[in-house]
Design a protein around this motif. Sequence first.
Motif, short mmCIF file in Angstrom:
data_model
loop_
_atom_site.label_atom_id
_atom_site.label_comp_id
_atom_site.label_asym_id
_atom_site.label_seq_id
_atom_site.Cartn_x
_atom_site.Cartn_y
_atom_site.Cartn_z
N ASN A 116 2.62 1.47 5.34
CA ASN A 116 1.84 1.70 4.12
C ASN A 116 2.75 1.71 2.90
O ASN A 116 3.93 1.36 2.99
CB ASN A 116 1.03 2.99 4.24
CG ASN A 116 1.92 4.18 4.52
OD1 ASN A 116 3.11 4.17 4.25
ND2 ASN A 116 1.32 5.23 5.07
N ASN A 117 2.22 2.13 1.75
CA ASN A 117 2.99 2.10 0.51
C ASN A 117 4.21 3.02 0.56
O ASN A 117 5.22 2.77 -0.10
CB ASN A 117 2.11 2.43 -0.68
CG ASN A 117 1.44 3.78 -0.59
OD1 ASN A 117 1.43 4.42 0.45
ND2 ASN A 117 0.86 4.20 -1.68
N GLY A 118 4.18 4.09 1.33
CA GLY A 118 5.33 4.98 1.48
C GLY A 118 6.51 4.27 2.14
O GLY A 118 7.66 4.43 1.74
N ASN A 119 6.20 3.47 3.17
CA ASN A 119 7.26 2.71 3.84
C ASN A 119 7.85 1.65 2.91
O ASN A 119 9.06 1.40 2.93
CB ASN A 119 6.71 2.03 5.10
CG ASN A 119 6.14 3.02 6.08
OD1 ASN A 119 4.92 3.17 6.14
ND2 ASN A 119 6.99 3.70 6.81
N VAL A 120 7.02 1.04 2.09
CA VAL A 120 7.50 0.04 1.13
C VAL A 120 8.39 0.72 0.09
O VAL A 120 9.43 0.19 -0.30
CB VAL A 120 6.32 -0.71 0.47
CG1 VAL A 120 6.82 -1.68 -0.58
CG2 VAL A 120 5.51 -1.46 1.51
N ALA A 121 8.01 1.92 -0.36
CA ALA A 121 8.82 2.66 -1.33
C ALA A 121 10.18 3.01 -0.74
O ALA A 121 11.20 2.92 -1.42
CB ALA A 121 8.09 3.93 -1.77
N GLU A 122 10.21 3.40 0.55
CA GLU A 122 11.48 3.70 1.21
C GLU A 122 12.36 2.46 1.30
O GLU A 122 13.57 2.53 1.09
CB GLU A 122 11.23 4.27 2.61
CG GLU A 122 10.65 5.66 2.62
CD GLU A 122 10.24 6.10 4.01
OE1 GLU A 122 10.51 5.38 5.00
OE2 GLU A 122 9.62 7.17 4.10
N ILE A 147 11.18 3.63 -6.75
CA ILE A 147 9.84 3.51 -7.32
C ILE A 147 8.92 4.45 -6.55
O ILE A 147 8.94 4.47 -5.31
CB ILE A 147 9.32 2.07 -7.26
CG1 ILE A 147 10.24 1.20 -8.11
CG2 ILE A 147 7.88 1.98 -7.73
CD1 ILE A 147 9.89 -0.23 -8.19
N ASP A 148 8.13 5.22 -7.27
CA ASP A 148 7.22 6.17 -6.65
C ASP A 148 6.15 5.40 -5.87
O ASP A 148 5.65 4.37 -6.31
CB ASP A 148 6.57 7.04 -7.72
CG ASP A 148 5.89 8.26 -7.14
OD1 ASP A 148 5.86 8.40 -5.90
OD2 ASP A 148 5.38 9.08 -7.93
N LYS A 149 5.78 5.93 -4.70
CA LYS A 149 4.84 5.22 -3.83
C LYS A 149 3.45 5.09 -4.44
O LYS A 149 2.70 4.19 -4.06
CB LYS A 149 4.77 5.89 -2.46
CG LYS A 149 4.12 7.24 -2.45
CD LYS A 149 4.11 7.80 -1.05
CE LYS A 149 3.40 9.14 -1.03
NZ LYS A 149 3.34 9.70 0.31
N LYS A 150 3.11 5.95 -5.39
CA LYS A 150 1.76 5.84 -5.98
C LYS A 150 1.62 4.61 -6.87
O LYS A 150 0.51 4.23 -7.21
CB LYS A 150 1.39 7.11 -6.74
CG LYS A 150 2.16 7.35 -8.00
CD LYS A 150 1.72 8.64 -8.65
CE LYS A 150 2.53 8.92 -9.90
NZ LYS A 150 2.17 10.18 -10.51
N PHE A 151 2.73 3.98 -7.24
CA PHE A 151 2.68 2.78 -8.05
C PHE A 151 2.72 1.51 -7.21
O PHE A 151 2.77 0.41 -7.75
CB PHE A 151 3.82 2.76 -9.07
CG PHE A 151 3.78 3.92 -10.01
CD1 PHE A 151 2.66 4.17 -10.78
CD2 PHE A 151 4.86 4.78 -10.11
CE1 PHE A 151 2.61 5.25 -11.65
CE2 PHE A 151 4.82 5.87 -10.98
CZ PHE A 151 3.70 6.10 -11.75
N ILE A 152 2.72 1.64 -5.89
CA ILE A 152 2.77 0.50 -4.98
C ILE A 152 1.44 0.39 -4.26
O ILE A 152 0.93 1.37 -3.72
CB ILE A 152 3.92 0.67 -3.96
CG1 ILE A 152 5.26 0.79 -4.68
CG2 ILE A 152 3.93 -0.48 -2.98
CD1 ILE A 152 6.40 1.18 -3.78
N LYS A 153 0.88 -0.82 -4.24
CA LYS A 153 -0.38 -1.06 -3.52
C LYS A 153 -0.14 -2.10 -2.45
O LYS A 153 0.38 -3.18 -2.73
CB LYS A 153 -1.47 -1.55 -4.46
CG LYS A 153 -2.00 -0.48 -5.33
CD LYS A 153 -3.42 -0.74 -5.69
CE LYS A 153 -3.85 0.45 -6.50
NZ LYS A 153 -5.15 0.50 -6.89
N VAL A 154 -0.53 -1.78 -1.23
CA VAL A 154 -0.44 -2.69 -0.11
C VAL A 154 -1.82 -3.29 0.11
O VAL A 154 -2.81 -2.57 0.10
CB VAL A 154 0.04 -1.95 1.16
CG1 VAL A 154 0.05 -2.87 2.36
CG2 VAL A 154 1.41 -1.35 0.93
#
Length: 150
Positions: free
Chosen positions: A94-100, A109-116
Amino acid sequence: MEIILKQDVENLGFIDDVVTVKNGYGRNFLIPHGYAVLATTSAKKVLAETLKQRAFKEEKLIKDATKIADAIKELEIKITAKTGDGSKLFGSVNNGNVAEALAAAGQEIDKKFIKVEGGNIKRLGKYNTTVRLHRSVIVELPIEIIGEAK
């Protein structure tokens, strides 16, 4: 009902936007939680003045966001995940994994700004994500999900 947003609200607008919402949503949720204020004529005048004063700072923020966007476009993000039979993942990405993964590549980059796309990825392959760095700077980030070596 017209309101002025005091925070970014998902699927509604960004901070300092004047938006029209249904009365119940504005009175019962947005205003009591501090996400918005009622858009009276005096509040609109104050908003116009603050936006005018903030225009120069906004330019600098957009330039910084554009630099980060250019750096992100250069990245190739590959996320490893455990797989079961075939290409199905144990769990999801999910977006948390992409942020990591972005943090490991040097871009915090904060995960709330990433959309999968689709919210969660449950199979191996290539997918597109969007990263919102500023209300006017949005970057498409392709990612690849690969299986862990057994």
